[in-house]
Scaffold this motif. Structure first.
Motif, PDB file in Angstrom:
ATOM      1  N   LEU A  41      11.915   6.863  11.874  1.00 57.35           N
ATOM      2  CA  LEU A  41      11.630   6.298  10.553  1.00 57.35           C
ATOM      3  C   LEU A  41      10.551   5.227  10.645  1.00 57.35           C
ATOM      4  O   LEU A  41      10.681   4.278  11.412  1.00 57.35           O
ATOM      5  N   CYS A  42       9.509   5.384   9.862  1.00 52.39           N
ATOM      6  CA  CYS A  42       8.413   4.420   9.849  1.00 52.39           C
ATOM      7  C   CYS A  42       8.492   3.602   8.560  1.00 52.39           C
ATOM      8  O   CYS A  42       8.477   4.158   7.467  1.00 52.39           O
ATOM      9  N   VAL A  43       8.599   2.272   8.688  1.00 53.36           N
ATOM     10  CA  VAL A  43       8.705   1.401   7.516  1.00 53.36           C
ATOM     11  C   VAL A  43       7.321   0.856   7.172  1.00 53.36           C
ATOM     12  O   VAL A  43       6.687   0.198   8.002  1.00 53.36           O
ATOM     13  N   VAL A  44       6.842   1.164   5.962  1.00 57.15           N
ATOM     14  CA  VAL A  44       5.528   0.667   5.534  1.00 57.15           C
ATOM     15  C   VAL A  44       5.679  -0.156   4.258  1.00 57.15           C
ATOM     16  O   VAL A  44       6.689  -0.060   3.563  1.00 57.15           O
ATOM     17  N   GLU A  45       4.647  -0.954   3.966  1.00 58.31           N
ATOM     18  CA  GLU A  45       4.704  -1.785   2.763  1.00 58.31           C
ATOM     19  C   GLU A  45       4.432  -0.973   1.494  1.00 58.31           C
ATOM     20  O   GLU A  45       5.132  -1.127   0.495  1.00 58.31           O
ATOM     21  N   THR A  46       3.396  -0.140   1.524  1.00 55.64           N
ATOM     22  CA  THR A  46       2.955   0.499   0.281  1.00 55.64           C
ATOM     23  C   THR A  46       2.646   1.986   0.478  1.00 55.64           C
ATOM     24  O   THR A  46       2.412   2.438   1.597  1.00 55.64           O
ATOM     25  N   PRO A  47       2.624   2.742  -0.637  1.00 61.87           N
ATOM     26  CA  PRO A  47       2.213   4.147  -0.567  1.00 61.87           C
ATOM     27  C   PRO A  47       0.805   4.301   0.013  1.00 61.87           C
ATOM     28  O   PRO A  47       0.511   5.299   0.675  1.00 61.87           O
ATOM     29  N   ALA A  48      -0.067   3.302  -0.207  1.00 62.99           N
ATOM     30  CA  ALA A  48      -1.427   3.383   0.327  1.00 62.99           C
ATOM     31  C   ALA A  48      -1.403   3.339   1.856  1.00 62.99           C
ATOM     32  O   ALA A  48      -2.153   4.058   2.523  1.00 62.99           O
ATOM     33  N   ASP A  49      -0.509   2.503   2.422  1.00 68.44           N
ATOM     34  CA  ASP A  49      -0.375   2.435   3.881  1.00 68.44           C
ATOM     35  C   ASP A  49       0.104   3.776   4.414  1.00 68.44           C
ATOM     36  O   ASP A  49      -0.415   4.291   5.406  1.00 68.44           O
ATOM     37  N   LEU A  50       1.105   4.351   3.723  1.00 69.55           N
ATOM     38  CA  LEU A  50       1.627   5.657   4.116  1.00 69.55           C
ATOM     39  C   LEU A  50       0.499   6.690   4.132  1.00 69.55           C
ATOM     40  O   LEU A  50       0.367   7.456   5.098  1.00 69.55           O
ATOM     41  N   GLU A  51      -0.336   6.664   3.122  1.00 68.76           N
ATOM     42  CA  GLU A  51      -1.413   7.655   3.069  1.00 68.76           C
ATOM     43  C   GLU A  51      -2.413   7.486   4.196  1.00 68.76           C
ATOM     44  O   GLU A  51      -2.909   8.464   4.744  1.00 68.76           O
ATOM     45  N   SER A  52      -2.721   6.217   4.553  1.00 64.10           N
ATOM     46  CA  SER A  52      -3.633   5.997   5.678  1.00 64.10           C
ATOM     47  C   SER A  52      -3.051   6.600   6.951  1.00 64.10           C
ATOM     48  O   SER A  52      -3.760   7.241   7.726  1.00 64.10           O
ATOM     49  N   ILE A  53      -1.763   6.376   7.175  1.00 63.08           N
ATOM     50  CA  ILE A  53      -1.126   6.879   8.398  1.00 63.08           C
ATOM     51  C   ILE A  53      -1.123   8.400   8.392  1.00 63.08           C
ATOM     52  O   ILE A  53      -1.427   9.050   9.396  1.00 63.08           O
ATOM     53  N   GLU A  54      -0.831   8.996   7.199  1.00 62.49           N
ATOM     54  CA  GLU A  54      -0.825  10.458   7.101  1.00 62.49           C
ATOM     55  C   GLU A  54      -2.219  11.025   7.341  1.00 62.49           C
ATOM     56  O   GLU A  54      -2.374  12.038   8.028  1.00 62.49           O
ATOM     57  N   GLN A  55      -3.232  10.371   6.774  1.00 57.63           N
ATOM     58  CA  GLN A  55      -4.594  10.875   6.952  1.00 57.63           C
ATOM     59  C   GLN A  55      -5.017  10.821   8.414  1.00 57.63           C
ATOM     60  O   GLN A  55      -5.802  11.644   8.865  1.00 57.63           O
ATOM     61  N   GLN A 110      -6.839   3.537  -7.041  1.00 58.69           N
ATOM     62  CA  GLN A 110      -5.535   3.739  -6.402  1.00 58.69           C
ATOM     63  C   GLN A 110      -4.674   2.491  -6.533  1.00 58.69           C
ATOM     64  O   GLN A 110      -3.482   2.571  -6.855  1.00 58.69           O
ATOM     65  N   ARG A 111      -5.299   1.326  -6.313  1.00 59.31           N
ATOM     66  CA  ARG A 111      -4.544   0.077  -6.405  1.00 59.31           C
ATOM     67  C   ARG A 111      -3.989  -0.106  -7.818  1.00 59.31           C
ATOM     68  O   ARG A 111      -2.842  -0.500  -8.017  1.00 59.31           O
ATOM     69  N   MET A 112      -4.837   0.203  -8.828  1.00 60.06           N
ATOM     70  CA  MET A 112      -4.387   0.086 -10.212  1.00 60.06           C
ATOM     71  C   MET A 112      -3.236   1.043 -10.498  1.00 60.06           C
ATOM     72  O   MET A 112      -2.241   0.666 -11.123  1.00 60.06           O
ATOM     73  N   ALA A 113      -3.383   2.292 -10.044  1.00 59.85           N
ATOM     74  CA  ALA A 113      -2.343   3.295 -10.316  1.00 59.85           C
ATOM     75  C   ALA A 113      -1.016   2.857  -9.707  1.00 59.85           C
ATOM     76  O   ALA A 113       0.028   2.850 -10.376  1.00 59.85           O
ATOM     77  N   PHE A 114      -1.051   2.437  -8.432  1.00 61.51           N
ATOM     78  CA  PHE A 114       0.181   2.016  -7.766  1.00 61.51           C
ATOM     79  C   PHE A 114       0.761   0.780  -8.438  1.00 61.51           C
ATOM     80  O   PHE A 114       1.968   0.676  -8.633  1.00 61.51           O
ATOM     81  N   HIS A 115      -0.106  -0.177  -8.790  1.00 64.24           N
ATOM     82  CA  HIS A 115       0.374  -1.403  -9.427  1.00 64.24           C
ATOM     83  C   HIS A 115       1.085  -1.091 -10.745  1.00 64.24           C
ATOM     84  O   HIS A 115       2.203  -1.556 -10.990  1.00 64.24           O
ATOM     85  N   LEU A 116       0.433  -0.280 -11.585  1.00 63.61           N
ATOM     86  CA  LEU A 116       1.024   0.018 -12.896  1.00 63.61           C
ATOM     87  C   LEU A 116       2.346   0.747 -12.730  1.00 63.61           C
ATOM     88  O   LEU A 116       3.324   0.436 -13.405  1.00 63.61           O
TER      89      LEU A 116
END
Lengths: 200, 200
Positions: free
Chosen positions: A82-96, B26-32
């Motif tokens: 299990l990988c704990v990340v802060e945000t969906p954006a972090d998750l996407e970076s790791i996936e990419q 992306q930041r806006m979408a996640f924030h909202l």
């Protein structure tokens, strides 16, 4: 003159977007009304669609349009890592980067007591339940390497210390391609402290 | 996995906002979605309201929710003195400074042939009709002092030169509070070229 014009209302509303102040909001409002009414309609439809359909995956807490997201539902991934990340954006970076083949837990932020974001807002109790109930073998703390990310990782590590799960943290050091000449003191210190013996 | 998720659609839509790239969208979408669903609903409602109610004043071409805007309808203003500005934002600056008590014509942009914005897009023919039909005495060209604003002013002055209206341009020079040490060469040259004799 009416109490508040449609443009004033729109300007106020656009200020709710993160990082947008009065001047940018005005520029956006004028641009959409004058040059891109189609774009405005697209934004309305996309927001309505997302508000109606996007919720959270019941497993990993990431945004998802289904009860369980595609990553959690993927049986080819290691469901015990299990990988704990802060945000969906972090998750996407790791996936990419294809850096990780386990599953995730998304905190949706980091501890920030001054902003009223404590363990409850980050669903830390749900994380501990997940670790206990789903036979997790190892928790990789992949919060940011910032002060807030570090303290969030420390807090989660302290909460999980009585469970018999392996807890790890992302490696710290000089980034790939980094030049020592331009590296900050903190990074250089970490890189020396956590230096690895070369296998031979 | 669906062809395009609701979040991807929202991200694409938010990129239509001026100055917003993929990361900000992306930041806006996640924030909202995560922190401000009320804000998202406010934006939807404000956009719908503005799209439905905001049109252009038939006199001055400014945004208006009525056929004739409050400035054009104000009989206390000098209806024979016409100030030509590029945008509603410029008009608001002038109004806030109480710098002008006539009426306006808003071009909604400046000449930019490379972007496909020519005299037709700026309703210059409507401006010339306004000048002829409404007994305008003086046209103050208050476009920006940029290259585009200057060429727009030059073009309008050339179009109006055969009518017997006075055409003027905003004064150019050192701004109030400006320090000569930090002034650019163009401004200093203008300030010397257009220096005024002191009345005694």
């Amino acid at each position: 003159m009416p109490a508040k014009s449609a443009i004033d209302t729109l300007r106020e509303a656009l200020k709710r977007l993160p990082g947008i102040g009065p001047k940018s909001a005005q520029r956006m409002a004028f641009h959409l009304l004058e040059r891109d009414r189609d774009g405005a309609t697209m934004i309305v439809e996309a927001l309505n669609f997302a508000l109606a359909s996007v919720s959270h995956c019941t497993h990993c807490n990431n945004f998802s349009e289904t009860e369980i997201c595609t990553i959690c539902a993927n049986t080819k991934r290691d469901q015990t890592l299990l990988c704990v990340v802060e945000t969906p954006a972090d998750l996407e970076s790791i996936e990419q980067a294809s850096a990780f083949r386990g599953v995730y837990f998304v905190l949706m932020g980091h501890l920030a007591p001054l902003d009223g974001i404590g363990p409850d807002q980050l669903s830390v109790d749900r994380l501990t339940r997940t670790v206990a109930d789903r036979g997790i073998r190892e928790v990789v703390l992949a919060t940011n390497l910032t002060v807030e990310g570090e303290s969030t990782a420390d807090y989660i590590a302290s909460v999980l210390q009585n469970s018999d799960v392996v807890i790890s943290r992302l490696a710290r050091g000089v980034p790939v391609g980094g030049e020592l000449e331009y590296m900050d003191a903190g990074t250089l210190n970490q890189a020396f402290d956590e230096r690895r013996q070369i296998q031979r």
